[in-house]
Write a protein that holds these residues in place. Structure first.
Motif, PDB file in Angstrom:
ATOM      1  N   VAL A 288       0.867  -1.176   0.000  1.00 12.48           N
ATOM      2  CA  VAL A 288       0.000   0.000   0.000  1.00 12.48           C
ATOM      3  C   VAL A 288       0.905   1.228   0.000  1.00 12.48           C
ATOM      4  O   VAL A 288       1.969   1.228   0.641  1.00 12.48           O
ATOM      5  N   GLN A 289       0.486   2.276  -0.686  1.00 13.13           N
ATOM      6  CA  GLN A 289       1.332   3.456  -0.839  1.00 13.13           C
ATOM      7  C   GLN A 289       1.719   4.083   0.496  1.00 13.13           C
ATOM      8  O   GLN A 289       2.839   4.546   0.680  1.00 13.13           O
ATOM      9  N   ASP A 290       0.783   4.092   1.463  1.00 12.32           N
ATOM     10  CA  ASP A 290       1.115   4.689   2.762  1.00 12.32           C
ATOM     11  C   ASP A 290       1.792   3.700   3.717  1.00 12.32           C
ATOM     12  O   ASP A 290       1.991   3.991   4.885  1.00 12.32           O
ATOM     13  N   ARG A 291       2.124   2.512   3.203  1.00  9.99           N
ATOM     14  CA  ARG A 291       2.887   1.489   3.957  1.00  9.99           C
ATOM     15  C   ARG A 291       2.164   0.991   5.196  1.00  9.99           C
ATOM     16  O   ARG A 291       2.791   0.613   6.185  1.00  9.99           O
ATOM     17  N   ARG A 292       0.842   1.003   5.154  1.00  3.28           N
ATOM     18  CA  ARG A 292       0.048   0.500   6.270  1.00  3.28           C
ATOM     19  C   ARG A 292      -0.925  -0.564   5.763  1.00  3.28           C
ATOM     20  O   ARG A 292      -1.434  -0.458   4.638  1.00  3.28           O
ATOM     21  N   PRO A 293      -1.196  -1.587   6.565  1.00  5.20           N
ATOM     22  CA  PRO A 293      -2.177  -2.607   6.164  1.00  5.20           C
ATOM     23  C   PRO A 293      -3.571  -2.014   5.957  1.00  5.20           C
ATOM     24  O   PRO A 293      -3.839  -0.864   6.332  1.00  5.20           O
ATOM     25  N   ILE A 294      -4.440  -2.810   5.363  1.00  5.87           N
ATOM     26  CA  ILE A 294      -5.831  -2.423   5.141  1.00  5.87           C
ATOM     27  C   ILE A 294      -6.707  -3.396   5.937  1.00  5.87           C
ATOM     28  O   ILE A 294      -6.764  -4.586   5.634  1.00  5.87           O
ATOM     29  N   VAL A 295      -7.369  -2.864   6.952  1.00  4.76           N
ATOM     30  CA  VAL A 295      -8.102  -3.702   7.903  1.00  4.76           C
ATOM     31  C   VAL A 295      -9.457  -3.061   8.180  1.00  4.76           C
ATOM     32  O   VAL A 295      -9.536  -1.858   8.448  1.00  4.76           O
ATOM     33  N   GLY A 296     -10.519  -3.858   8.124  1.00  5.35           N
ATOM     34  CA  GLY A 296     -11.802  -3.287   8.532  1.00  5.35           C
ATOM     35  C   GLY A 296     -13.005  -3.862   7.831  1.00  5.35           C
ATOM     36  O   GLY A 296     -12.922  -4.830   7.070  1.00  5.35           O
ATOM     37  N   LYS A 297     -14.132  -3.228   8.085  1.00  2.03           N
ATOM     38  CA  LYS A 297     -15.440  -3.676   7.608  1.00  2.03           C
ATOM     39  C   LYS A 297     -15.772  -3.031   6.273  1.00  2.03           C
ATOM     40  O   LYS A 297     -15.422  -1.885   6.014  1.00  2.03           O
ATOM     41  N   HIS A 298     -16.454  -3.794   5.437  1.00  6.24           N
ATOM     42  CA  HIS A 298     -16.932  -3.266   4.160  1.00  6.24           C
ATOM     43  C   HIS A 298     -17.810  -2.046   4.399  1.00  6.24           C
ATOM     44  O   HIS A 298     -18.545  -1.968   5.387  1.00  6.24           O
ATOM     45  N   HIS A 299     -17.736  -1.097   3.494  1.00  4.48           N
ATOM     46  CA  HIS A 299     -18.439   0.173   3.698  1.00  4.48           C
ATOM     47  C   HIS A 299     -19.951   0.069   3.544  1.00  4.48           C
ATOM     48  O   HIS A 299     -20.677   0.985   3.925  1.00  4.48           O
ATOM     49  N   GLY A 303     -20.906  -7.652   8.135  1.00  6.06           N
ATOM     50  CA  GLY A 303     -20.284  -8.968   8.302  1.00  6.06           C
ATOM     51  C   GLY A 303     -19.227  -9.301   7.275  1.00  6.06           C
ATOM     52  O   GLY A 303     -18.708 -10.418   7.263  1.00  6.06           O
ATOM     53  N   ILE A 304     -18.849  -8.349   6.423  1.00  5.79           N
ATOM     54  CA  ILE A 304     -17.836  -8.586   5.396  1.00  5.79           C
ATOM     55  C   ILE A 304     -16.628  -7.700   5.702  1.00  5.79           C
ATOM     56  O   ILE A 304     -16.766  -6.482   5.874  1.00  5.79           O
ATOM     57  N   TYR A 305     -15.431  -8.296   5.730  1.00  4.63           N
ATOM     58  CA  TYR A 305     -14.234  -7.584   6.199  1.00  4.63           C
ATOM     59  C   TYR A 305     -13.050  -7.847   5.271  1.00  4.63           C
ATOM     60  O   TYR A 305     -13.039  -8.805   4.493  1.00  4.63           O
ATOM     61  N   ILE A 306     -12.045  -6.998   5.421  1.00 12.34           N
ATOM     62  CA  ILE A 306     -10.800  -7.162   4.672  1.00 12.34           C
ATOM     63  C   ILE A 306      -9.625  -7.135   5.631  1.00 12.34           C
ATOM     64  O   ILE A 306      -9.620  -6.398   6.625  1.00 12.34           O
ATOM     65  N   LEU A 307      -8.619  -7.969   5.324  1.00 13.65           N
ATOM     66  CA  LEU A 307      -7.355  -8.020   6.067  1.00 13.65           C
ATOM     67  C   LEU A 307      -6.270  -8.202   5.015  1.00 13.65           C
ATOM     68  O   LEU A 307      -6.069  -9.310   4.513  1.00 13.65           O
ATOM     69  N   ASN A 308      -5.583  -7.120   4.658  1.00 13.55           N
ATOM     70  CA  ASN A 308      -4.719  -7.170   3.479  1.00 13.55           C
ATOM     71  C   ASN A 308      -3.612  -6.118   3.587  1.00 13.55           C
ATOM     72  O   ASN A 308      -3.537  -5.370   4.561  1.00 13.55           O
ATOM     73  N   GLY A 309      -2.763  -6.072   2.554  1.00 17.04           N
ATOM     74  CA  GLY A 309      -1.744  -5.044   2.457  1.00 17.04           C
ATOM     75  C   GLY A 309      -0.617  -5.158   3.469  1.00 17.04           C
ATOM     76  O   GLY A 309      -0.093  -4.146   3.934  1.00 17.04           O
TER      77      GLY A 309
END
Length: 345
Positions: A288-299, A303-309
Motif C-alpha cells: 500500500v502506498q502509505d505502507r500501512r495494512p488495510i483492515v476493517g469492515k466493508h463500507h 459482516g464482510i471484512y478485509i485483512l490485506n496489504g
C-alpha cells in the motif's frame, strides 16, 4: 447446525492463517478457503527486524508489534508443536564511519531504538565477509518459518480448510451464505488476488514482486542475519537465504535472470567466498502506498471484512492487524485510523 460457522476466511497466506488462529483461540468456528497457488507468504524469509536499517529508524509501532508477533507466533509454535520462531541477531555492516555515528546518535536519542540497537559494535572476525568497520547489532531479532507454519497449520486444521478457488458466484453476502455454509463473518485475506474481488476491487493494493535465493556454502559465517545491500540469513545445513528484490514493474510472478543477477551482485559486494544456488523463488507482495495494512469492515455490507496489504513486513503487520480485526468484530474495539479500510472510502 453442521454448516453453521462463525467465520469464513478467504486466503491461505499468513494473514488468513493468523485470522483463523485468532478464531481458534476465541472458540469461534471457521472455514478457511485457500487455493493451491504460490503466495508471498510461501516465499517470504519471515525476518524479524524492527528497524529500517537504511536510515536507522524504528518501524511503525515497533515495540507493540514486536511484543504481539512474539506472543502470537510462540503460541502458534506451542500449538503446532514445531519450532517456527528462531532467534538470532541482525548484523548490519557499516559502510562508513558516518553510519556508525548516525547509529549511536539515533540510538541515544530515541527511546525505542535504545531497546533494539546495541550500543557496542562488533569487529568482523569472518574472512568470508568484507566489513572492515565491523557490525552494528540489532537486538530481539530472528526469523519466522512461514513455510512450516503453512504446512503444519493446514495439517492441524485439515477438516476446516478447503483447498479450492473461492467461487464468487456462490457467495451471497446479503444472506451470509457461501455454497452450503452459513456464516456470521467473512474475512478476505487474499493478498494481490483482492484485485479480482468484486467487493474490494477499489482498495489501492500495489503489486510488488520480490525474488530471493537459497544458497549453500561451507564458508565460516556468524549465526546471524548479515545485512548490507541484501540480507544473508542462515537456515540449516549450511543453507542461507539471500534477499530480497523489490520490483514495481514485471510480467509475471516467476523468477527472473535479472532478479538473480541483482541478488548475486548485492551478495558479492560483501560475501567473498564460493556458494551454490540451490533454489530461486519469486512471488508478488500486496503493498500500500502509505505502507500501512488495510483492515476493517466493508463500507456497505455487514459482516464482510478485509485483512490485506501486509507488504514487505508481514512478519510484524499480520499479527498486529489480525488482532485488531478480531477485537473489532468480537469486542467492538476501534481499528486504528492508520490501518482502517475506511480511510480509502
Amino acid at each position: 447446525m453442521e454448516n453453521e460457522i462463525d467465520f469464513l476466511i478467504v486466503g491461505g497466506g499468513i494473514s488468513g492463517i493468523l485470522m483463523a488462529y485468532q478464531c481458534h483461540q476465541n472458540n469461534k468456528s471457521f472455514i478457511l478457503v485457500a487455493d493451491d497457488k504460490r503466495s508471498a507468504t510461501h516465499v517470504a524469509a519471515g525476518v524479524i527486524n524492527p528497524v529500517v536499517l537504511s536510515k536507522f529508524n524504528p518501524i511503525w509501532k515497533a515495540e507493540q508489534q514486536m511484543q504481539e508477533l512474539k506472543e502470537d507466533f510462540l503460541s502458534l509454535e506451542k500449538f503446532l508443536e514445531k519450532k517456527i520462531i528462531h532467534s538470532m541477531p541482525v548484523y548490519r555492516i557499516f559502510s562508513s564511519e558516518d553510519e556508525q555515528k548516525t547509529w549511536h546518535k539515533k540510538s541515544e536519542n530515541n527511546p525505542t531504538l535504545q531497546k533494539f540497537l546495541s550500543a557496542e559494535f562488533h569487529p568482523n572476525h569472518y574472512p568470508s565477509i568484507d566489513a572492515p568497520l565491523g557490525f552494528g547489532e540489532v537486538l530481539s531479532t530472528g526469523y519466522v518459518d512461514f513455510k512450516l507454519i503453512i504446512q503444519e497449520f493446514f495439517k492441524a486444521f485439515k477438516n476446516f480448510v478447503k483447498i479450492e478457488n473461492f467461487d464468487f458466484d456462490q457467495f451471497q453476502p446479503e444472506i451470509k451464505k457461501y455454497k452450503n455454509f452459513n456464516f456470521q463473518h467473512c474475512v478476505f485475506c487474499e493478498g494481490i488476488k483482492v484485485k479480482s474481488n468484486p467487493y474490494f476491487q477499489s482498495v489501492p493494493i500495489k503489486e510488488n514482486k520480490g525474488e530471493v535465493l537459497k544458497i549453500k556454502t561451507t564458508a565460516d559465517l556468524p549465526n546471524a542475519i548479515v545485512k548490507s545491500k541484501c540480507f544473508l540469513m542462515p537456515i540449516e545445513n549450511q543453507e542461507y537465504y539471500v534477499g530480497a528484490t523489490y520490483a514495481r514493474e514485471f510480467d509475471d510472478d516467476e523468477p527472473t535472470e535479472e532478479g538473480k543477477l541483482k541478488l548475486e551482485n548485492q551478495l558479492k559486494s560483501f560475501f567473498k567466498k564460493d556458494y551454490e544456488i540451490t533454489t530461486h523463488y519469486a512471488a508478488i507482495r500486496p503493498t500500500v502506498q502509505d505502507r500501512r495494512p488495510i483492515v476493517g469492515k466493508h463500507h456497505e455490507l455487514n459482516g464482510i471484512y478485509i485483512l490485506n496489504g501486509m507488504g514487505t513486513r508481514g512478519t510484524f503487520n499480520a499479527p498486529y492487524s489480525a488482532r485488531r480485526l478480531i477485537n473489532f468484530i468480537l469486542k467492538g474495539e476501534k481499528i486504528p485510523e492508520e490501518i482502517n479500510y475506511q480511510r480509502f472510502i
